[in-house]
Design a protein around this motif. Structure first.
Motif, PDB file in Angstrom:
ATOM      1  N   VAL A   1       0.696  -1.288   0.181  1.00  0.00           N
ATOM      2  CA  VAL A   1       0.005  -0.118   0.419  1.00  0.00           C
ATOM      3  C   VAL A   1       0.798   0.704  -0.011  1.00  0.00           C
ATOM      4  O   VAL A   1       1.047   2.352  -0.085  1.00  0.00           O
ATOM      5  CB  VAL A   1      -1.400   0.697   1.337  1.00  0.00           C
ATOM      6  CG1 VAL A   1      -1.884   1.257   0.964  1.00  0.00           C
ATOM      7  CG2 VAL A   1      -1.909  -1.105   1.087  1.00  0.00           C
ATOM      8  N   ASN A   2       1.902   1.396   0.743  1.00  0.00           N
ATOM      9  CA  ASN A   2       2.746   1.992   0.446  1.00  0.00           C
ATOM     10  C   ASN A   2       3.043   2.073  -0.331  1.00  0.00           C
ATOM     11  O   ASN A   2       3.315   3.858  -1.307  1.00  0.00           O
ATOM     12  CB  ASN A   2       3.885   2.016   1.794  1.00  0.00           C
ATOM     13  CG  ASN A   2       2.883   2.955   3.434  1.00  0.00           C
ATOM     14  OD1 ASN A   2       2.010   2.636   3.646  1.00  0.00           O
ATOM     15  ND2 ASN A   2       3.999   1.531   4.299  1.00  0.00           N
ATOM     16  N   TYR A   3       4.162   1.876  -1.036  1.00  0.00           N
ATOM     17  CA  TYR A   3       4.499   1.147  -2.547  1.00  0.00           C
ATOM     18  C   TYR A   3       3.292   2.140  -3.784  1.00  0.00           C
ATOM     19  O   TYR A   3       3.430   2.646  -4.118  1.00  0.00           O
ATOM     20  CB  TYR A   3       5.163  -0.231  -3.078  1.00  0.00           C
ATOM     21  CG  TYR A   3       6.441  -0.698  -2.603  1.00  0.00           C
ATOM     22  CD1 TYR A   3       7.657   0.588  -2.347  1.00  0.00           C
ATOM     23  CD2 TYR A   3       6.408  -1.495  -2.002  1.00  0.00           C
ATOM     24  CE1 TYR A   3       8.631  -0.249  -1.738  1.00  0.00           C
ATOM     25  CE2 TYR A   3       7.103  -2.181  -1.330  1.00  0.00           C
ATOM     26  CZ  TYR A   3       8.874  -1.128  -0.967  1.00  0.00           C
ATOM     27  OH  TYR A   3       9.948  -1.564  -0.253  1.00  0.00           O
TER      28      TYR A   3
ATOM     29  N   ILE B   1       3.849   5.909  -5.462  1.00  0.00           N
ATOM     30  CA  ILE B   1       4.247   5.830  -7.184  1.00  0.00           C
ATOM     31  C   ILE B   1       2.994   6.397  -7.635  1.00  0.00           C
ATOM     32  O   ILE B   1       3.740   7.241  -8.717  1.00  0.00           O
ATOM     33  CB  ILE B   1       3.747   4.233  -7.467  1.00  0.00           C
ATOM     34  CG1 ILE B   1       4.836   3.179  -6.993  1.00  0.00           C
ATOM     35  CG2 ILE B   1       3.632   4.045  -8.498  1.00  0.00           C
ATOM     36  CD1 ILE B   1       4.598   2.004  -7.569  1.00  0.00           C
ATOM     37  N   ILE B   2       2.131   6.960  -6.148  1.00  0.00           N
ATOM     38  CA  ILE B   2       0.887   7.733  -7.314  1.00  0.00           C
ATOM     39  C   ILE B   2       0.969   9.216  -6.859  1.00  0.00           C
ATOM     40  O   ILE B   2       0.885  10.072  -7.520  1.00  0.00           O
ATOM     41  CB  ILE B   2      -0.552   7.081  -6.862  1.00  0.00           C
ATOM     42  CG1 ILE B   2      -0.913   6.205  -6.948  1.00  0.00           C
ATOM     43  CG2 ILE B   2      -1.786   8.046  -6.973  1.00  0.00           C
ATOM     44  CD1 ILE B   2      -2.052   5.639  -5.890  1.00  0.00           C
TER      45      ILE B   2
ATOM     46  N   VAL C   1       3.338  14.167  -8.824  1.00  0.00           N
ATOM     47  CA  VAL C   1       4.112  15.206  -8.649  1.00  0.00           C
ATOM     48  C   VAL C   1       4.511  15.223 -10.458  1.00  0.00           C
ATOM     49  O   VAL C   1       4.708  16.448 -11.005  1.00  0.00           O
ATOM     50  CB  VAL C   1       5.355  14.645  -7.814  1.00  0.00           C
ATOM     51  CG1 VAL C   1       6.679  15.712  -8.315  1.00  0.00           C
ATOM     52  CG2 VAL C   1       4.586  15.266  -6.265  1.00  0.00           C
ATOM     53  N   LEU C   2       5.058  14.368 -10.799  1.00  0.00           N
ATOM     54  CA  LEU C   2       6.011  14.327 -13.428  1.00  0.00           C
ATOM     55  C   LEU C   2       5.183  14.577 -13.811  1.00  0.00           C
ATOM     56  O   LEU C   2       4.452  15.540 -14.107  1.00  0.00           O
ATOM     57  CB  LEU C   2       5.826  12.337 -13.062  1.00  0.00           C
ATOM     58  CG  LEU C   2       7.798  12.589 -11.779  1.00  0.00           C
ATOM     59  CD1 LEU C   2       8.385  10.943 -12.696  1.00  0.00           C
ATOM     60  CD2 LEU C   2       8.475  13.127 -12.239  1.00  0.00           C
TER      61      LEU C   2
END
Length: 192
Positions: free
Chosen positions: A4-6, A10-11, A16-17
């Protein structure tokens, strides 16, 4: 929990990107739009300045031709010396090159080579017309001084003839150039 943290990381990084890319695209399109608007404004400003100069010279030239009683002699030749005399007596219009000179550094970004060459030639003609006008004024003053000096000596006829002969001889070729240049400028031979 780790997955979940990963996933959240990633989200977050993707958001941000995505935000960065969208911001860069927005800046790019805004800069392009600003560049285009600036180019359009600069082209319009220089065109207005060129047209204003041509209009002022047209009014001036019309007044010169109107003041000449018969522009041609008996042999149907243009009276260049009379024209030079009329030019020297009439105040020359104020010609402008502020838009051109103050934006000269930006001109290559918004005009192609042929346009720059044509506009540059137009402004060179304006400068040459100013120089020829000053020449006619000086030659006319010399003619008047010669006539005055001879009148003071009592040689009124000789003074007048010498002054007129000298003036006619010194201005004829320049008067032909002046006529050609002013007619080119009035016809608007430039591209902007």
């Amino acid at each position: 929990m780790t997955s979940v943290n990963y996933g959240q990381a990633i989200i977050t990084i993707s958001a941000v990107l995505l935000g960065f890319v969208l911001g860069q695209l927005s800046d790019y399109f805004n800069a392009r739009s600003l560049h285009r608007r600036k180019g359009e404004s600069l082209r319009a400003l220089i065109r207005i300045e060129l047209e204003q100069n041509a209009r002022e010279l047209n009014l001036y030239w019309s007044s010169i031709l109107d003041s000449m009683n018969g522009m041609h002699n008996d042999k149907n030749e243009f009276k260049y010396a009379l024209m030079a005399s009329e030019v020297s007596e009439a105040p020359f219009p104020q010609l402008y090159e502020d838009a051109w000179l103050s934006n000269l550094g930006d001109v290559p970004s918004y005009f192609d080579y042929q346009e720059i060459e044509s506009i540059w030639s137009f402004y060179k003609k304006l400068g040459r017309l100013n120089s020829l006008y000053a020449y006619f004024v000086n030659a006319n003053e010399d003619r008047k001084t010669t006539a005055r000096d001879m009148n003071a000596r009592g040689d009124v006829v000789i003074g007048t003839l010498m002054g007129n002969w000298d003036f006619t001889g010194s201005v004829s070729d320049h008067a032909k150039e002046f006529k050609t240049l002013i007619e080119d400028v009035i016809q608007g031979k430039y591209d902007a």
